[in-house]
Design an enzyme around this catalytic site. Structure first.
Site, short mmCIF file in Angstrom:
data_model
loop_
_atom_site.label_atom_id
_atom_site.label_comp_id
_atom_site.label_asym_id
_atom_site.label_seq_id
_atom_site.Cartn_x
_atom_site.Cartn_y
_atom_site.Cartn_z
CG HIS A 239 -2.52 -8.16 -1.74
ND1 HIS A 239 -3.22 -8.01 -0.57
CD2 HIS A 239 -1.21 -8.03 -1.39
CE1 HIS A 239 -2.38 -7.80 0.43
NE2 HIS A 239 -1.15 -7.81 -0.03
CG HIS B 29 -2.82 -3.95 -2.31
ND1 HIS B 29 -3.62 -4.17 -1.23
CD2 HIS B 29 -1.61 -4.43 -1.97
CE1 HIS B 29 -2.92 -4.75 -0.27
NE2 HIS B 29 -1.70 -4.92 -0.69
CG HIS C 281 3.52 -10.50 0.48
ND1 HIS C 281 4.22 -9.33 0.38
CD2 HIS C 281 2.22 -10.12 0.56
CE1 HIS C 281 3.39 -8.29 0.41
NE2 HIS C 281 2.16 -8.74 0.50
CG HIS D 25 1.71 -2.86 5.29
ND1 HIS D 25 3.01 -3.25 5.40
CD2 HIS D 25 1.02 -3.96 4.92
CE1 HIS D 25 3.09 -4.55 5.10
NE2 HIS D 25 1.91 -5.00 4.82
CE1 TYR E 115 3.92 -8.54 3.77
CE2 TYR E 115 5.83 -7.33 4.54
CZ TYR E 115 4.72 -7.43 3.71
OH TYR E 115 4.46 -6.42 2.84
CD GLU F 154 0.34 -8.56 3.85
OE1 GLU F 154 0.00 -8.59 2.66
OE2 GLU F 154 0.68 -7.52 4.44
FE FE Z 1 0.60 -7.44 1.09
#
Ligand code: FE
Length: 310
Positions: free
Chosen positions: A154, A201, A216, A248, A257, A267
């Protein structure tokens, strides 16, 4: 087939300040496979478990950042339909002929109100993952080189007009909103996580005054141990780490990151949960809990997360 429309993130064209330095990072440290170079001097790479010819394209330029982010769609009919739907919605689209990118078919490109170029395409040459299609090995020895992510997972993009971007992805492209962070007033989304699949995501956006910024590109690892090993490899190679290893709260992803040599954040990531499109209500984070959303153990809204983009 249950999955139609937009299938997944397929490619990111990333600007680097020095091409060979960029190749050393993405090929030798990240461990992507170099699959070609074109007449414009762009370098094409893929993650080991991706079957299509390329997912990361490096272009040397005066400034770092993202030229465009592309999604693969099911087939040519889907591509034509989504092009028509985007135009009917009021967006201008451009057709980029097959072959402009190596081993890639015709692309439909449009500019989001956040200042990002998004592309759709349905054709990219299958080169396989090195395991074969008959009695395949569980992993390719290509995955042993460098960090060795499975795939491009992503991107998080920063720019203005997140509410309009959300509408385009949900009303035209068939994505659904999985999670969001509210602004301090609680009356609009400051950041959104959108899925076109069963993944937590496929793309995310955050409100930011400057258009077209890259926060990112994210690469999927299979295990938490592999994320930690990625951190070891980053340190061995003096790759500057931004945040992590940590988790997260948003998406529940386990993450590091870090920055490539040109200052593009990337990432290495694993985990998250599996949302379905019938989850009618997105998970919501209030602004005062943004820190947990970003870094759940430390509950910390790292300054760089908010301010450093390329
Ligand atoms: Fe991410």
């Amino acid at each position: 087939m249950a999955m139609t429309g937009v299938l997944r993130p397929g490619h990111a064209q990333i600007r680097v300040l020095d091409l060979e330095e960029g190749v050393r990072h993405y090929r030798d440290v990240m461990g992507l496979v170099e699959t070609g170079r074109d007449a414009q001097g762009r370098v094409y790479l893929k993650c080991w478990d991706e079957r299509d010819h390329n997912s990361v394209i490096l272009r040397q330029a005066e400034s770092a950042g993202l030229d465009f982010f592309g999604f693969k769609v099911l087939d040519k009919e889907t591509l034509d339909k989504l092009d028509a739907d985007l135009q009917a919605y009021g967006l201008k689209t451009e057709r980029i002929p097959a072959g402009e990118m190596l081993e890639t078919g015709e692309r439909v490109r449009f500019l989001l109100p956040s200042g990002h170029f998004i592309e759709l395409y349905s054709e990219k040459t299958t080169v396989g993952n090195g395991c074969g299609l008959v009695n395949p090995a569980p992993w390719s020895q290509e995955s042993e080189r460098g960090i060795g992510p499975v795939r491009l997972d992503h991107a998080l993009l920063y720019g203005p007009n997140v509410a309009e971007v959300q509408k385009i992805f949900t009303d035209v492209l068939g994505f659904f909103l999985v999670e969001r962070v509210l602004n301090p007033e609680g009356n609009a989304n400051l950041a959104i996580w959108l899925s076109c699949s069963h993944k937590v995501h496929d793309i995310a956006f955050a409100e930011y005054p400057e258009p077209g910024k890259l926060h990112h590109c994210s690469f999927l690892m299979e295990t938490w141990e592999e994320v930690l090993r990625a951190g070891d490899i980053m340190s061995m190679n003096k790759v500057p780490v931004d945040i992590g290893p940590t988790r997260h709260g948003v998406t529940r992803g386990c993450t590091i990151y870090a920055w490539d040599p040109s200052g593009n954040r990337f990432e290495t990531f694993m985990g998250g949960y599996q949302p379905y499109p019938d989850y009618k209500e997105p998970l919501t984070w209030t602004f005062d809990n943004f820190g947990q959303g970003l870094d759940y153990p430390q509950r910390k809204l790292h300054e760089t997360f908010m301010t450093v983009v390329s």
